[in-house]
Design a protein around this motif. Structure first.
Motif, short mmCIF file in Angstrom:
data_model
loop_
_atom_site.label_atom_id
_atom_site.label_comp_id
_atom_site.label_asym_id
_atom_site.label_seq_id
_atom_site.Cartn_x
_atom_site.Cartn_y
_atom_site.Cartn_z
N LEU A 1 0.86 -1.17 0.00
CA LEU A 1 0.00 0.00 0.00
C LEU A 1 0.90 1.22 0.00
CD1 LEU A 1 -2.98 0.80 0.09
CD2 LEU A 1 -2.77 0.93 2.57
N ILE A 2 0.74 2.09 -1.00
CA ILE A 2 1.62 3.25 -1.18
C ILE A 2 0.85 4.54 -0.93
CG2 ILE A 2 3.00 4.54 -2.88
CD1 ILE A 2 4.25 1.90 -2.12
N TYR A 3 1.40 5.36 -0.07
CA TYR A 3 0.95 6.74 0.12
C TYR A 3 2.02 7.60 -0.54
CZ TYR A 3 -2.37 5.06 3.61
OH TYR A 3 -3.38 4.41 4.25
N PRO A 4 1.78 8.09 -1.76
CA PRO A 4 2.83 8.78 -2.51
C PRO A 4 3.41 9.98 -1.77
CG PRO A 4 0.91 8.40 -3.88
CD PRO A 4 0.52 8.07 -2.48
N GLY A 5 4.72 10.07 -1.81
CA GLY A 5 5.44 11.20 -1.23
C GLY A 5 5.80 12.19 -2.33
N PRO A 6 6.56 13.22 -1.99
CA PRO A 6 6.88 14.26 -2.96
C PRO A 6 7.73 13.79 -4.13
CG PRO A 6 8.03 14.62 -0.88
CD PRO A 6 7.09 13.49 -0.67
N GLY A 7 8.44 12.65 -4.00
CA GLY A 7 9.26 12.16 -5.09
C GLY A 7 8.58 11.10 -5.93
N THR A 8 7.27 10.93 -5.77
CA THR A 8 6.54 9.88 -6.48
C THR A 8 5.91 10.44 -7.76
OG1 THR A 8 6.02 8.83 -4.37
CG2 THR A 8 4.69 8.17 -6.26
N VAL A 9 6.02 9.65 -8.83
CA VAL A 9 5.44 10.04 -10.12
C VAL A 9 4.52 8.94 -10.60
CG1 VAL A 9 5.99 10.57 -12.54
CG2 VAL A 9 7.52 11.35 -10.72
N VAL A 10 3.33 9.31 -11.09
CA VAL A 10 2.41 8.34 -11.69
C VAL A 10 2.52 8.49 -13.21
CG1 VAL A 10 -0.01 7.70 -12.01
CG2 VAL A 10 0.81 8.35 -9.75
N GLU A 11 2.77 7.37 -13.88
CA GLU A 11 2.87 7.34 -15.33
C GLU A 11 1.67 6.58 -15.88
OE1 GLU A 11 5.61 5.26 -18.78
OE2 GLU A 11 6.27 5.21 -16.70
N PRO A 12 0.86 7.21 -16.69
CA PRO A 12 -0.31 6.52 -17.26
C PRO A 12 0.12 5.30 -18.07
CG PRO A 12 -0.46 8.88 -17.65
CD PRO A 12 0.92 8.60 -17.12
N ARG A 13 -0.65 4.23 -17.96
CA ARG A 13 -0.35 3.03 -18.73
C ARG A 13 -0.46 3.31 -20.22
NH1 ARG A 13 -1.77 -2.68 -17.04
NH2 ARG A 13 -0.27 -3.67 -18.37
N ASP A 14 -1.49 4.01 -20.61
CA ASP A 14 -1.71 4.38 -22.01
C ASP A 14 -1.63 5.89 -22.12
OD1 ASP A 14 -2.20 1.70 -22.87
OD2 ASP A 14 -4.20 1.85 -22.03
N PRO A 15 -0.43 6.43 -22.37
CA PRO A 15 -0.31 7.90 -22.48
C PRO A 15 -1.21 8.48 -23.55
CG PRO A 15 1.84 6.82 -22.63
CD PRO A 15 0.80 5.75 -22.65
N VAL A 16 -1.76 9.62 -23.27
CA VAL A 16 -2.62 10.33 -24.22
C VAL A 16 -1.71 11.04 -25.22
CG1 VAL A 16 -4.34 12.14 -24.48
CG2 VAL A 16 -4.38 10.64 -22.46
N ASP A 17 -2.01 10.88 -26.50
CA ASP A 17 -1.20 11.54 -27.54
C ASP A 17 -1.50 13.01 -27.64
OD1 ASP A 17 0.09 9.19 -28.25
OD2 ASP A 17 -1.54 8.60 -29.57
#
Length: 64
Positions: A48-64
């Motif tokens: 279970l992750i509580y994102p901190g200031p160094g966390t980045v979420v990358e979309p699985r399917d990036p929007v063009d």
């Protein structure tokens, strides 16, 4: 921060590269697609992750 199931989470060490890891979001437990996130790492471990200031979420399917 918002995420979707299947997105990738990149965490970074605070003082070194030792804490760096990437995992896939398998469950969203927060309101409005927010944290905390259940994340599966390549070794098969889930945390279970509580994102901190160094966390980045990358979309699985990036929007063009």
């Amino acid at each position: 921060m918002h995420a979707s199931i299947g997105d990738y989470v990149h965490t970074h060490g605070v003082v070194s590269t030792e804490g760096r890891s990437t995992g896939e979001i398998v469950e969203i437990r927060g309101a409005n697609d927010g944290p905390p996130y259940m994340v599966r790492f390549p070794e098969g471990e889930e945390r279970l992750i509580y994102p901190g200031p160094g966390t980045v979420v990358e979309p699985r399917d990036p929007v063009d």
